[in-house]
Enzyme design. Sequence first.
Site, PDB file in Angstrom:
ATOM      1  N   HIS A 189      -5.333  14.651  -8.426  1.00  0.00           N
ATOM      2  CA  HIS A 189      -5.502  13.160  -8.774  1.00  0.00           C
ATOM      3  C   HIS A 189      -4.546  12.709  -9.861  1.00  0.00           C
ATOM      4  CE1 HIS A 189      -8.607  12.030  -5.705  1.00  0.00           C
ATOM      5  NE2 HIS A 189      -9.110  13.545  -5.949  1.00  0.00           N
ATOM      6  N   ASP A 199      -2.225   9.430 -10.005  1.00  0.00           N
ATOM      7  CA  ASP A 199      -2.172   8.505 -10.820  1.00  0.00           C
ATOM      8  C   ASP A 199      -0.767   8.228 -11.449  1.00  0.00           C
ATOM      9  OD1 ASP A 199      -5.147   8.191 -10.633  1.00  0.00           O
ATOM     10  OD2 ASP A 199      -5.423   9.231 -12.677  1.00  0.00           O
ATOM     11  N   GLU A 240      -4.897   2.749  -3.992  1.00  0.00           N
ATOM     12  CA  GLU A 240      -3.484   2.623  -4.043  1.00  0.00           C
ATOM     13  C   GLU A 240      -2.868   1.259  -3.250  1.00  0.00           C
ATOM     14  OE1 GLU A 240      -4.898   4.635   0.094  1.00  0.00           O
ATOM     15  OE2 GLU A 240      -5.698   4.294  -1.965  1.00  0.00           O
ATOM     16  N   ASN A 284      -2.807  13.172  -3.098  1.00  0.00           N
ATOM     17  CA  ASN A 284      -4.019  13.702  -4.274  1.00  0.00           C
ATOM     18  C   ASN A 284      -4.449  15.020  -3.534  1.00  0.00           C
ATOM     19  OD1 ASN A 284      -4.369  11.322  -5.917  1.00  0.00           O
ATOM     20  ND2 ASN A 284      -5.431  10.144  -4.628  1.00  0.00           N
ATOM     21  N   ASP A 315       0.859  -1.241   0.022  1.00  0.00           N
ATOM     22  CA  ASP A 315       0.055  -0.149  -0.096  1.00  0.00           C
ATOM     23  C   ASP A 315       0.850   1.300  -0.046  1.00  0.00           C
ATOM     24  OD1 ASP A 315      -3.162   0.735   0.567  1.00  0.00           O
ATOM     25  OD2 ASP A 315      -1.668   2.343   1.668  1.00  0.00           O
TER      26      ASP A 315
END
Length: 274
Positions: free
Chosen positions: A154, A158, A184, A149, A141
């Site tokens: 965002h 990404d 994630e 973010n 994770d």
Amino acid sequence: MASHNVGALVVTDDGGKLVGIVSERDLARAIARYGGGVADRPVSDVMTRSVITCSGHQGVADMLSLMTANHIRHLPVLEGDRLVGMVSTRELTQAYEALQAQANTDALTGLSNRRHFLESLDIEWARSRRYGRPLSVAMIDVDRFKRVNDTYGHEAGDRVLSVLARHFDRQLRAVDRTGRLGGEEFAALFPETDVRGARVACDRLLRAIRGTEVDIDGAKISFTVSIGLTRANPGPDGNPGTEDPAAILKRADGLLYAAKSQGRDRIQMDASAA
């Protein structure tokens, strides 16, 4: 047919209506029947008149099934009674494989999506039990991903996930399987590998990620990951036991959150294997 590298030709009337098909198989039969005079025979003498056809709206899988059931390699495509094209088993197989790959792949990272990864886990778990071979599983994770973010947007998030996916490709073996389970959160399978061997790979992954900066419009973003690492539960003889894949993944997830609570950017392993 030879000059265009095709295995069949469709035959139409002057109005474009399909009246038959001539395949390599038809030509072979004609040669056997007419011998040296086959070149002088009209196409109508050698073509197959009873032709299976399809619509351009039919699905790829349905077309492949139809061709397999009827032992044919070429399928004319009609709109109404007019010929608009022809497909071959090779073209359909390539299209089907591409569709399957798309259905199994996470669009952002190019890794296996959740469904496909869980299918891979089931397969590797069954193989591990059958042959008594080790299998390790990791949950991974991105640390403080929400902060990325919220701070950079965002699109930056990404980008971080895409860079992480490339690290999986570079740092893990070709036989290891990785997938994006959602957001994630990622997971990895280490076939034929005990948890200590998988730890070596995970340590290498952590070090590579620590040294990575992602450039977003001039901003340098660093990130880390936390990892929970476990194994298929061994039975009394050291072989894999009866614990199912869902339980193994759940235990890896618990170890992941233990790594988070102990400061992140680290690996938490089973106590018995540490």
